[in-house]
Design an enzyme around this catalytic site. Sequence first.
Site, mmCIF file in Angstrom:
data_model
loop_
_atom_site.group_PDB
_atom_site.id
_atom_site.type_symbol
_atom_site.label_atom_id
_atom_site.label_comp_id
_atom_site.label_asym_id
_atom_site.label_seq_id
_atom_site.Cartn_x
_atom_site.Cartn_y
_atom_site.Cartn_z
ATOM 1 N N GLY A 174 0.854 -1.201 0.000
ATOM 2 C CA GLY A 174 0.000 0.000 0.000
ATOM 3 C C GLY A 174 0.879 1.237 0.000
ATOM 4 N N ALA A 175 2.097 1.076 -0.571
ATOM 5 C CA ALA A 175 3.139 2.111 -0.469
ATOM 6 C C ALA A 175 2.775 3.415 -1.179
ATOM 7 C CB ALA A 175 4.454 1.561 -1.017
ATOM 8 N N MET A 227 -1.200 6.593 3.925
ATOM 9 C CA MET A 227 -0.443 6.064 5.064
ATOM 10 C C MET A 227 0.859 5.411 4.601
ATOM 11 S SD MET A 227 -1.811 6.792 7.931
ATOM 12 C CE MET A 227 -1.020 5.652 9.047
ATOM 13 N N ALA A 235 -3.152 -3.358 14.351
ATOM 14 C CA ALA A 235 -3.482 -2.246 15.254
ATOM 15 C C ALA A 235 -4.501 -1.324 14.601
ATOM 16 C CB ALA A 235 -2.219 -1.472 15.608
ATOM 17 N N PRO A 236 -5.714 -1.221 15.154
ATOM 18 C CA PRO A 236 -6.712 -0.317 14.578
ATOM 19 C C PRO A 236 -6.261 1.134 14.605
ATOM 20 C CG PRO A 236 -7.705 -1.747 16.246
ATOM 21 C CD PRO A 236 -6.214 -1.937 16.326
ATOM 22 N N ASN A 237 -5.347 1.471 15.523
ATOM 23 C CA ASN A 237 -4.874 2.847 15.605
ATOM 24 C C ASN A 237 -3.454 2.864 16.140
ATOM 25 O OD1 ASN A 237 -4.561 5.675 16.054
ATOM 26 N ND2 ASN A 237 -6.780 5.852 16.141
ATOM 27 N N PHE A 238 -2.559 3.527 15.394
ATOM 28 C CA PHE A 238 -1.156 3.595 15.804
ATOM 29 C C PHE A 238 -0.826 4.900 16.538
ATOM 30 C CE2 PHE A 238 -0.570 0.219 12.629
ATOM 31 C CZ PHE A 238 0.282 -0.629 13.332
ATOM 32 N N HIS A 272 -13.920 11.478 10.636
ATOM 33 C CA HIS A 272 -12.827 11.227 9.698
ATOM 34 C C HIS A 272 -13.021 11.999 8.406
ATOM 35 C CE1 HIS A 272 -12.034 7.804 12.369
ATOM 36 N NE2 HIS A 272 -10.816 7.811 11.859
ATOM 37 N N HIS A 273 -11.969 12.006 7.577
ATOM 38 C CA HIS A 273 -12.029 12.579 6.222
ATOM 39 C C HIS A 273 -13.026 11.766 5.377
ATOM 40 C CE1 HIS A 273 -9.700 9.202 4.596
ATOM 41 N NE2 HIS A 273 -9.061 9.226 5.767
ATOM 42 N N LYS A 305 -12.509 8.048 3.571
ATOM 43 C CA LYS A 305 -12.446 6.783 4.318
ATOM 44 C C LYS A 305 -13.590 5.867 3.850
ATOM 45 C CE LYS A 305 -12.344 4.958 9.042
ATOM 46 N NZ LYS A 305 -11.307 3.974 8.696
HETATM 47 P P1 NAD Z 1 -5.266 5.021 0.704
HETATM 48 O O1 NAD Z 1 -6.469 4.750 -0.136
HETATM 49 O O2 NAD Z 1 -4.612 6.363 0.601
HETATM 50 O O3 NAD Z 1 -4.140 3.943 0.410
HETATM 51 C C1 NAD Z 1 -4.382 2.585 0.195
HETATM 52 C C2 NAD Z 1 -3.350 2.085 -0.810
HETATM 53 O O4 NAD Z 1 -3.482 0.671 -0.913
HETATM 54 C C3 NAD Z 1 -3.544 2.685 -2.211
HETATM 55 O O5 NAD Z 1 -2.308 3.153 -2.713
HETATM 56 C C4 NAD Z 1 -4.061 1.483 -3.008
HETATM 57 O O6 NAD Z 1 -3.685 1.552 -4.384
HETATM 58 C C5 NAD Z 1 -3.373 0.348 -2.292
HETATM 59 N N1 NAD Z 1 -3.975 -0.952 -2.528
HETATM 60 C C6 NAD Z 1 -5.260 -1.253 -2.842
HETATM 61 N N2 NAD Z 1 -5.405 -2.588 -3.012
HETATM 62 C C7 NAD Z 1 -4.177 -3.122 -2.797
HETATM 63 C C8 NAD Z 1 -3.677 -4.454 -2.833
HETATM 64 N N3 NAD Z 1 -4.460 -5.495 -3.128
HETATM 65 N N4 NAD Z 1 -2.366 -4.652 -2.568
HETATM 66 C C9 NAD Z 1 -1.551 -3.612 -2.293
HETATM 67 N N5 NAD Z 1 -1.962 -2.335 -2.253
HETATM 68 C C10 NAD Z 1 -3.262 -2.091 -2.504
HETATM 69 O O7 NAD Z 1 -5.693 4.713 2.204
HETATM 70 P P2 NAD Z 1 -4.982 5.202 3.566
HETATM 71 O O8 NAD Z 1 -5.607 6.453 4.047
HETATM 72 O O9 NAD Z 1 -3.501 5.131 3.387
HETATM 73 O O10 NAD Z 1 -5.460 4.051 4.575
HETATM 74 C C11 NAD Z 1 -5.116 2.709 4.372
HETATM 75 C C12 NAD Z 1 -5.744 1.863 5.444
HETATM 76 O O11 NAD Z 1 -5.162 2.210 6.713
HETATM 77 C C13 NAD Z 1 -7.257 2.044 5.625
HETATM 78 O O12 NAD Z 1 -7.839 0.817 5.980
HETATM 79 C C14 NAD Z 1 -7.339 3.022 6.780
HETATM 80 O O13 NAD Z 1 -8.571 2.929 7.491
HETATM 81 C C15 NAD Z 1 -6.205 2.535 7.623
HETATM 82 N N6 NAD Z 1 -5.646 3.472 8.583
HETATM 83 C C16 NAD Z 1 -5.206 2.950 9.749
HETATM 84 C C17 NAD Z 1 -4.584 3.738 10.671
HETATM 85 C C18 NAD Z 1 -4.040 3.112 11.923
HETATM 86 O O14 NAD Z 1 -3.501 3.829 12.771
HETATM 87 N N7 NAD Z 1 -4.162 1.789 12.080
HETATM 88 C C19 NAD Z 1 -4.432 5.110 10.429
HETATM 89 C C20 NAD Z 1 -4.892 5.631 9.224
HETATM 90 C C21 NAD Z 1 -5.491 4.794 8.300
#
Ligand code: NAD
Length: 254
Positions: A16-17, A21, A109-112, A139-140, A143
């Site tokens: 998800g680079a 996040m 972790a649901p929240n870091f 949230h934004h 989401k």
């Molecule tokens: P985002 O949409 O900006 O990024 C997600 C990325 O994943 C995108 O680049 C997308 O192309 C990629 N992706 C989609 N399918 C994929 C796959 N099969 N394999 C690899 N990559 C894939 O979203 P975000 O805001 O970065 O959030 C990502 C996740 O993290 C969400 O579930 C969000 O709720 C969660 N989140 C968690 C925390 C935490 O503290 N745990 C904080 C913020 C967001």
Amino acid sequence: MSEAIEVPVITVSVIGAAGRMGSTVCRTLEAAADTRLVGRYDVGDDLGDLGGADVVVEFSVPGSAAANVAHCIDRGRHVVVGTTGWTQDALTAVSSQLADKPGVGVLIAPNFAIGAILMMSFAQQAARFYESVEIVELHHPDKVDAPSGTAARTASLIARARRDAGFGDVPDATSSDPGGARGARVDGIPVHALRLRGLVAHQEVLLGATGELLTIRHDSFDRVSFMPGVMAGVRQVGDHPGLTVGLENYLGLA
Ligand code: NAD
């Protein structure tokens, strides 16, 4: 002449680079002295051997995270997962797969954000003193899942504390609510989700008793607020084999 002290380096890949996040995690890993970014993967990429990384950080989408984590475990990689939307069945599947990989650690972790973890801990402590409790998560609007993983987890922790204290349902005389104005119920706790442009990640826990209200609020204004927690996960996941849900377990707050 004194010898230079070598800092052990953890090699890390990010799934998800290209996301909000994931890209922040990549920059943080590159800036740290004790981590080396060895792989960036996004949708459509072949994960292969994950660049040979010691640890993989997973921030993708709820529909893909379980398959990505399964691939990492299969390759014997430790995984730090921030993607939300995990069901109990999906968590059970991770535990079952880990039973065959005894040295591998997975942190989900649901929240870091450290402040958010403290908020959950404080809410859990307060729950047994208040008859009423409701959660508002904000949230934004990009989401995709609701309620947030943090809100769902907070609700579960509060519900357990209430059960332990002998509380029944939260008081609520509502008998007509065709539009769902009273929000969702998670483990019996009302949860309300707001989506507003300009926000990042915010949550309030409101606890009411006769004549008083306690509000516990946390705000993440920027995604960098999650990075100290992600880095704590990256540094510690190798010492915690098996499945751990919640960063609080690494911080002495469980
Ligand atoms: P985002 O949409 O900006 O990024 C997600 C990325 O994943 C995108 O680049 C997308 O192309 C990629 N992706 C989609 N399918 C994929 C796959 N099969 N394999 C690899 N990559 C894939 O979203 P975000 O805001 O970065 O959030 C990502 C996740 O993290 C969400 O579930 C969000 O709720 C969660 N989140 C968690 C925390 C935490 O503290 N745990 C904080 C913020 C967001």
